[in-house]
Design a protein around this motif. Structure first.
Motif, PDB file in Angstrom:
ATOM      1  N   GLN A 111       7.438 -10.566  19.524  1.00 45.58           N
ATOM      2  CA  GLN A 111       7.246  -9.113  19.656  1.00 45.58           C
ATOM      3  C   GLN A 111       6.633  -8.786  21.010  1.00 45.58           C
ATOM      4  N   HIS A 155      10.550   2.307  12.405  1.00 42.71           N
ATOM      5  CA  HIS A 155      11.481   1.465  11.641  1.00 42.71           C
ATOM      6  C   HIS A 155      12.215   2.294  10.582  1.00 42.71           C
ATOM      7  N   ARG A 156      11.463   3.255   9.988  1.00 46.01           N
ATOM      8  CA  ARG A 156      12.125   4.164   9.046  1.00 46.01           C
ATOM      9  C   ARG A 156      13.253   4.916   9.757  1.00 46.01           C
ATOM     10  N   ALA A 159      15.914   1.842  11.247  1.00 42.37           N
ATOM     11  CA  ALA A 159      16.339   0.596  10.587  1.00 42.37           C
ATOM     12  C   ALA A 159      16.706   0.822   9.118  1.00 42.37           C
ATOM     13  N   TRP A 160      15.730   1.196   8.291  1.00 40.22           N
ATOM     14  CA  TRP A 160      16.018   1.172   6.856  1.00 40.22           C
ATOM     15  C   TRP A 160      15.918   2.539   6.163  1.00 40.22           C
ATOM     16  N   GLU A 229      16.091  -4.680  18.852  1.00 41.70           N
ATOM     17  CA  GLU A 229      15.476  -5.401  17.735  1.00 41.70           C
ATOM     18  C   GLU A 229      13.973  -5.398  17.945  1.00 41.70           C
ATOM     19  N   TRP A 231      10.088  -6.203  15.732  1.00 42.74           N
ATOM     20  CA  TRP A 231       9.481  -6.709  14.495  1.00 42.74           C
ATOM     21  C   TRP A 231       8.703  -5.604  13.810  1.00 42.74           C
ATOM     22  N   GLU A 232       8.858  -5.570  12.490  1.00 40.36           N
ATOM     23  CA  GLU A 232       8.032  -4.686  11.661  1.00 40.36           C
ATOM     24  C   GLU A 232       6.986  -5.569  10.975  1.00 40.36           C
ATOM     25  N   ASN A 247      13.750  -6.221  12.595  1.00 37.21           N
ATOM     26  CA  ASN A 247      14.714  -5.181  12.233  1.00 37.21           C
ATOM     27  C   ASN A 247      15.664  -4.899  13.385  1.00 37.21           C
ATOM     28  N   LEU A 249      17.406  -2.118  15.074  1.00 36.92           N
ATOM     29  CA  LEU A 249      17.349  -0.661  15.139  1.00 36.92           C
ATOM     30  C   LEU A 249      18.708  -0.189  15.639  1.00 36.92           C
ATOM     31  N   SER A 354       9.447   1.160   2.999  1.00 37.87           N
ATOM     32  CA  SER A 354      10.030   0.000   3.670  1.00 37.87           C
ATOM     33  C   SER A 354      10.434  -1.036   2.631  1.00 37.87           C
TER      34      SER A 354
END
Ligand code: SAM
Length: 464
Positions: A111, A155-156, A159-160, A229, A231-232, A247, A249, A354
């Motif tokens: 990261q 990340h929300r 990514a997900w 990319e 890290w979360e 993740n 993105l 998440s």
């Protein structure tokens, strides 16, 4: 059609957007230069880094501040990896524990490289100060707005959070007038909502303003269709390898007209009366200022008849209880700032669910819309910090409270200086008595409390 302003300027700022910008110090128009934006009146150049205009009233101060926070974050990752390395040396670790620690260790190191790459334009070549110095000087800001404060939102966004993002966009869009084509999103974060609204409204121009360069950089890259990319590090990891999740993105091309800016929403670097709608998602209750101050500033940015659409929670946490407004109070209050035709909806939504975390929230959100029916009374320019703090040129005033804190620090430093690996609490208490700072019996209890605090701190995961 949006046209780039100058060939030399290292960003694709359109003429339409440049016309909307204003100096955050004096409101004058800005001139595009090959490496920044100039206010001739103030004789200040606002830098443009990696295509992002830094439009803070004191750009050099803001750059220094965020650069320090970035260094701090990088050093924290390095130190966390080093701590994990030490833990990994323990031969008694369970195989699964070893695997989890190794995974986290590698993620921290990786990261670091990713952040360095992403925010390279913010890092200068000079050596950073030690992490301890940053911490001692409180670079880990007392206001809890670090580089990573809203990492989960990032990340929300990219990514997900497909369902959450879609729902938020639908709620906000339902309150936006169909003919709102110039949008301003204040506190836009990593920018997914700004991007989705820009597309959903078919907007000509959407300005996404935030003061966090990590979020704005990510937002800018991804809304131009890029990928990344990162890290979360979930709050409550679900499985052993959920302590860190890489993740992807996934970007989305917002099309022309979406512009990210760095600046303070309380001193928005934007001309008055130019936006059809101002959107404040999850913002009003985390600002230091109360709604009474924010409302006229939003009003100023809107054209006559424009809409203020506010979305999120009402989790105000001001020390002064009177400022922690309920929904009906918000309606009453903004009516005194030139707003009318109020309407609101409430929706219970999933928030930051998440997949890698056991922690998740459900929120009963409010989304109000109010139209600008009159000009709000003008407010003086917002100044978050006194001049002597920002410019660094004026003498630092010897406030009574500062003198008190200095005395505290000297006493703490004295006690800390007594820790030499040999002295006991009793030995230290006697020394305090000899220095006439305290009676020995009282001093022993106080030193013990002080040391308990230190011990607690040293056990905490992410502490200096
Ligand atoms: C709770 S987050 C919401 C972010 C985004 N709207 C979302 O829904 O994910 C608040 C955002 O406001 C930004 N922010 C807070 N105070 C600000 C200020 N004074 N000026 C600019 N941005 C600010 C933070 O950096 C953060 O991105």
């Amino acid at each position: 059609m949006t046209r780039p302003v100058t060939a030399g300027l290292s960003m694709s700022l359109s003429e339409e957007c440049l016309e909307l910008l204003a100096c955050p110090r004096c409101d004058a128009a800005l001139l595009a230069q090959p490496d920044g934006l100039d206010c001739k009146a103030c004789q200040v150049r606002f830098p443009v880094l990696d295509g992002l205009p830094w439009l803070f009233a004191e750009p050099a101060y803001a750059l220094g501040e965020w650069r320090a926070r970035l260094h701090l974050e990088l050093q924290s990752l390095t130190q966390r990896a080093a701590r994990l390395e030490r833990e990994l040396a323990d031969p008694a670790l369970l195989p699964d524990t070893r695997d989890r620690l190794r995974w986290l260790h590698d993620a921290c190191r990786d990261q670091r490289g990713r952040l360095e790459f992403l925010l390279a334009p913010l890092l200068d070549g000079r050596d950073a100060a030690a992490r301890e110095t940053y911490l001692a000087l409180r670079t880990r800001l007392p206001s809890d707005q670090g580089l990573n404060t809203y990492a989960a939102n990032l990340h929300r966004d990219w990514a997900w959070g497909l369902t959450e993002n879609r729902q938020s966009c639908e709620i906000v869009a339902s309150q936006l007038p169909a003919d709102a084509k110039r949008l301003l999103v204040l506190g836009a974060g990593a920018g997914r909502l700004a991007c989705d609204l820009h597309r959903a409204q078919g907007a000509e121009l959407t300005v996404a303003l935030d003061f966090n360069p990590l979020l704005a950089s990510v937002g800018q890259r991804l809304s131009r269709g890029g990928n990344l990319e990162l890290w979360e590090f979930p709050l409550a990891p679900r499985g052993p390898r959920d302590v860190a999740v890489l993740n992807r993105l996934q970007g989305l091309d917002a099309g022309p007209g979406l512009q990210f800016l760095l600046g303070d929403v309380l001193r928005a670097p934007l001309a008055a009366g130019r936006f059809d709608a101002v959107i404040t998602p999850w913002l009003i209750d985390i600002l230091d200022v109360e709604l009474r101050e924010l409302a006229p500033r939003v009003n100023r940015l809107l054209r006559a008849g424009g809409a203020w659409v506010n979305f999120g929670s009402l989790a105000f946490a001001h020390a002064q209880e009177a400022m922690n407004y309920s929904l009906p109070e918000c309606a009453e209050l903004i009516a005194t700032s030139g707003f009318g035709d109020w309407q609101a909806r409430e929706d219970r939504i999933a928030y930051l669910h998440s997949p890698a975390s056991r922690h998740a929230r459900d929120e009963l959100t409010v989304c109000w819309r109010a139209s600008k029916t009159a000009e709000a009374p003008a407010l003086p320019r917002h100044s978050a910090l006194p001049e002597w703090l920002v410019t660094g040129r004026e003498p630092v005033p010897l406030k009574q409270d500062f003198a008190l804190q200095a005395a505290n620090t000297r006493i703490r430093a004295y006690v800390l200086g007594l820790i030499d690996g040999r002295r006991s609490i009793r030995d230290m208490a006697k020394l305090l008595e000899r220095e006439r700072l305290m009676r020995a019996d009282e001093a022993a209890a106080v030193i013990r409390r002080f040391l308990i605090q230190m011990l607690d701190d040293s056990r905490r995961r992410d502490l200096p």
